[in-house]
Write a protein that holds these residues in place. Structure first.
Motif, PDB file in Angstrom:
ATOM      1  N   PRO A  29       0.961  -1.246  -0.068  1.00  0.00           N
ATOM      2  CA  PRO A  29       0.279  -0.057  -0.206  1.00  0.00           C
ATOM      3  C   PRO A  29       0.775   1.253  -0.320  1.00  0.00           C
ATOM      4  N   MET A  30       0.216   2.205  -0.555  1.00  0.00           N
ATOM      5  CA  MET A  30       0.998   3.598  -0.462  1.00  0.00           C
ATOM      6  C   MET A  30       1.381   3.962   0.417  1.00  0.00           C
ATOM      7  N   LEU A  31       0.906   4.131   1.489  1.00  0.00           N
ATOM      8  CA  LEU A  31       1.009   4.916   2.772  1.00  0.00           C
ATOM      9  C   LEU A  31       2.286   3.634   3.378  1.00  0.00           C
ATOM     10  N   VAL A  32       2.074   2.529   3.093  1.00  0.00           N
ATOM     11  CA  VAL A  32       2.580   2.085   4.474  1.00  0.00           C
ATOM     12  C   VAL A  32       4.117   2.134   3.856  1.00  0.00           C
ATOM     13  N   HIS A  33       4.828   1.944   1.911  1.00  0.00           N
ATOM     14  CA  HIS A  33       6.213   3.257   1.012  1.00  0.00           C
ATOM     15  C   HIS A  33       6.288   3.727   2.077  1.00  0.00           C
ATOM     16  N   CYS A  34       5.871   4.336   1.508  1.00  0.00           N
ATOM     17  CA  CYS A  34       5.828   6.308   2.572  1.00  0.00           C
ATOM     18  C   CYS A  34       6.466   5.996   3.813  1.00  0.00           C
ATOM     19  N   LEU A  35       5.946   5.769   4.605  1.00  0.00           N
ATOM     20  CA  LEU A  35       6.170   5.178   6.012  1.00  0.00           C
ATOM     21  C   LEU A  35       7.333   4.184   6.128  1.00  0.00           C
ATOM     22  N   HIS A  36       8.032   3.628   5.217  1.00  0.00           N
ATOM     23  CA  HIS A  36       9.062   3.472   5.350  1.00  0.00           C
ATOM     24  C   HIS A  36      10.402   3.921   5.760  1.00  0.00           C
ATOM     25  N   ALA A  37      10.494   5.109   4.883  1.00  0.00           N
ATOM     26  CA  ALA A  37      11.509   5.568   5.202  1.00  0.00           C
ATOM     27  C   ALA A  37      11.096   6.043   6.754  1.00  0.00           C
ATOM     28  N   TYR A  38      10.399   6.693   7.179  1.00  0.00           N
ATOM     29  CA  TYR A  38      10.115   6.948   8.608  1.00  0.00           C
ATOM     30  C   TYR A  38      10.836   6.021   9.837  1.00  0.00           C
ATOM     31  N   ALA A  39      10.388   5.026   9.536  1.00  0.00           N
ATOM     32  CA  ALA A  39      10.798   4.033  10.462  1.00  0.00           C
ATOM     33  C   ALA A  39      12.078   4.307  10.696  1.00  0.00           C
ATOM     34  N   ARG A  40      12.562   3.862   9.527  1.00  0.00           N
ATOM     35  CA  ARG A  40      14.527   4.033   9.250  1.00  0.00           C
ATOM     36  C   ARG A  40      14.904   4.955  10.335  1.00  0.00           C
ATOM     37  N   LEU A  41      13.759   5.793  10.714  1.00  0.00           N
ATOM     38  CA  LEU A  41      14.966   7.079  11.831  1.00  0.00           C
ATOM     39  C   LEU A  41      14.820   6.079  12.895  1.00  0.00           C
ATOM     40  N   GLY A  42      14.372   5.088  13.765  1.00  0.00           N
ATOM     41  CA  GLY A  42      14.757   5.046  14.715  1.00  0.00           C
ATOM     42  C   GLY A  42      13.462   4.975  15.549  1.00  0.00           C
ATOM     43  N   GLN A  43      13.476   5.249  17.272  1.00  0.00           N
ATOM     44  CA  GLN A  43      12.206   4.717  18.120  1.00  0.00           C
ATOM     45  C   GLN A  43      11.183   6.181  17.712  1.00  0.00           C
ATOM     46  N   MET A  44      11.031   6.620  17.987  1.00  0.00           N
ATOM     47  CA  MET A  44       9.830   8.310  18.240  1.00  0.00           C
ATOM     48  C   MET A  44       8.537   8.132  18.318  1.00  0.00           C
ATOM     49  N   GLN A  45       8.144   8.696  18.832  1.00  0.00           N
ATOM     50  CA  GLN A  45       6.486   9.033  18.686  1.00  0.00           C
ATOM     51  C   GLN A  45       5.505   9.031  17.617  1.00  0.00           C
ATOM     52  N   SER A  46       4.939   8.416  16.313  1.00  0.00           N
ATOM     53  CA  SER A  46       5.155   7.871  15.248  1.00  0.00           C
ATOM     54  C   SER A  46       3.822   8.307  15.357  1.00  0.00           C
ATOM     55  N   HIS A  94      10.700  19.039  19.183  1.00  0.00           N
ATOM     56  CA  HIS A  94      10.324  18.704  18.268  1.00  0.00           C
ATOM     57  C   HIS A  94       9.315  18.202  17.562  1.00  0.00           C
ATOM     58  N   LEU A  95       8.508  18.455  16.084  1.00  0.00           N
ATOM     59  CA  LEU A  95       8.187  17.905  15.664  1.00  0.00           C
ATOM     60  C   LEU A  95       8.269  17.274  13.994  1.00  0.00           C
ATOM     61  N   LEU A  96       8.284  16.289  13.421  1.00  0.00           N
ATOM     62  CA  LEU A  96       8.751  16.547  11.722  1.00  0.00           C
ATOM     63  C   LEU A  96       7.127  15.869  11.460  1.00  0.00           C
ATOM     64  N   VAL A  97       6.634  16.474  10.681  1.00  0.00           N
ATOM     65  CA  VAL A  97       5.804  16.554   9.337  1.00  0.00           C
ATOM     66  C   VAL A  97       5.793  16.502   7.800  1.00  0.00           C
ATOM     67  N   GLY A  98       5.209  15.115   8.036  1.00  0.00           N
ATOM     68  CA  GLY A  98       4.977  14.410   6.624  1.00  0.00           C
ATOM     69  C   GLY A  98       3.792  13.491   6.020  1.00  0.00           C
ATOM     70  N   LEU A  99       3.633  13.568   5.163  1.00  0.00           N
ATOM     71  CA  LEU A  99       2.642  12.994   3.869  1.00  0.00           C
ATOM     72  C   LEU A  99       2.798  11.714   3.537  1.00  0.00           C
ATOM     73  N   GLY A 100       1.560  11.145   3.524  1.00  0.00           N
ATOM     74  CA  GLY A 100       1.211   9.623   2.786  1.00  0.00           C
ATOM     75  C   GLY A 100       1.458   9.393   1.318  1.00  0.00           C
ATOM     76  N   ASP A 101       2.251  10.706   0.892  1.00  0.00           N
ATOM     77  CA  ASP A 101       1.536   9.954  -0.674  1.00  0.00           C
ATOM     78  C   ASP A 101       3.050  10.933  -1.873  1.00  0.00           C
ATOM     79  N   GLN A 102       4.108  11.043  -0.873  1.00  0.00           N
ATOM     80  CA  GLN A 102       5.386  11.371  -1.466  1.00  0.00           C
ATOM     81  C   GLN A 102       6.423  10.214  -1.773  1.00  0.00           C
ATOM     82  N   PRO A 103       6.289   9.379  -2.297  1.00  0.00           N
ATOM     83  CA  PRO A 103       6.975   8.064  -2.599  1.00  0.00           C
ATOM     84  C   PRO A 103       8.850   7.974  -2.547  1.00  0.00           C
ATOM     85  N   ASP A 104       9.026   8.980  -3.376  1.00  0.00           N
ATOM     86  CA  ASP A 104      10.592   9.485  -3.290  1.00  0.00           C
ATOM     87  C   ASP A 104      10.877   9.604  -1.713  1.00  0.00           C
TER      88      ASP A 104
END
Length: 196
Positions: A29-46, A94-104
Motif C-alpha cells: 500500500p502507498m501509505l506503507v511504502h511512504c512510511l518506510h523512510a520514517y521507520a528507519r529513523l529509529g524509535q520515536m512517537q509516530s 520537535h515535530l517532523l511532519v510528512g505526507l503519506g503520498d510522497q513516495p520518493d
C-alpha cells in the motif's frame, strides 16, 4: 532533541478515484511504502492521521505507528495537523511532519533535515522544492501552539512563510513528487520500473 513524527493521510483523495492510501505501489500500500523512510529513523512517537476511509486503512498500518482519526478531515491538512498535536508526548521537543503520498522520500533526506534541526533547534526546518518550502518539515516545540490552531487545506505552509528569519530550508527535490491521480501513480511505476 526529542523528535516525534506526524504523517498526514486523512484525505479522501477525490482526484485519485479510490482509497489512495491503499493503492499498490512497489508491491505494498502507498501509505506503507511512504512510511518506510520514517521507520528507519529509529524509535520515536509516530502518529498517522487518518480521516476518510480510516476503517479500511487502519489494518495496514505498521505496529510502530499510532493512529489518530481526525473527525474534521474534510477541512483539510491544517485540521489534521492540529488534531495530531494534542496527542504528542509531553517530552517531545520537535515535530517532523510528512505526507503519506510522497513516495520518493528516503530516510537519508529526513536525517538531513533532522541534522539541521539539531544545528538550529529554535528554527523551522523545511524541504525546499517547487515554488518554496514545504513538507517534510520540522517544527520546534515553541510552534506547537500555532500548529494546534491550524485549519483549512494549506497545512503548515503559511507558518513556514510567516517568519523567514526562523526558517532553514534544505533543497529536497524528492519531496516535489506526490501522487494525486491514477496517471501519476502509473508514471511513478513506469519511471522506476516497478509493478503495482
Amino acid at each position: 532533541m526529542k523528535l516525534a513524527v506526524v504523517i498526514l493521510a486523512a484525505g479522501s483523495a477525490s482526484r485519485f478515484g479510490g482509497v489512495k492510501q491503499l493503492a499498490r505501489l512497489a508491491g505494498q500500500p502507498m501509505l506503507v511504502h511512504c512510511l518506510h523512510a520514517y521507520a528507519r529513523l529509529g524509535q520515536m512517537q509516530s502518529l498517522v492521521v487518518l480521516g476518510a476511509n480510516a476503517d479500511k486503512i487502519e489494518p495496514v498500518l505498521p505496529d510502530w505507528t499510532d493512529m489518530v482519526v481526525n473527525p474534521n478531515w474534510r477541512q483539510g491538512m491544517g485540521s489534521s495537523l492540529s488534531s495530531a498535536v494534542g496527542w504528542l508526548h509531553s517530552e517531545v521537543t520537535h515535530l517532523l511532519v510528512g505526507l503519506g503520498d510522497q513516495p520518493d522520500i528516503q530516510a537519508e533526506q529526513l536525517n538531513a533535515l533532522i541534522a539541521q534541526a539539531c544545528l538550529h533547534p529554535n528554527k523551522r526546518i523545511a524541504a525546499a522544492y517547487g515554488d518554496g518550502p514545504g513538507v517534510p518539515a520540522i517544527f520546534p516545540q515553541q510552534d506547537f501552539g500555532l500548529l494546534a490552531k491550524l485549519e483549512g487545506d494549506r497545512g503548515a505552509k503559511p507558518l513556514l512563510l510567516a517568519e523567514p528569519h526562523r526558517l532553514v530550508t534544505l533543497e529536497l527535490q524528492e519531496a516535489s513528487y506526490d501522487i494525486d491521480t491514477q496517471d501519476e501513480l502509473k508514471q511513478w511505476q513506469q519511471a522506476r520500473g516497478t509493478r503495482p
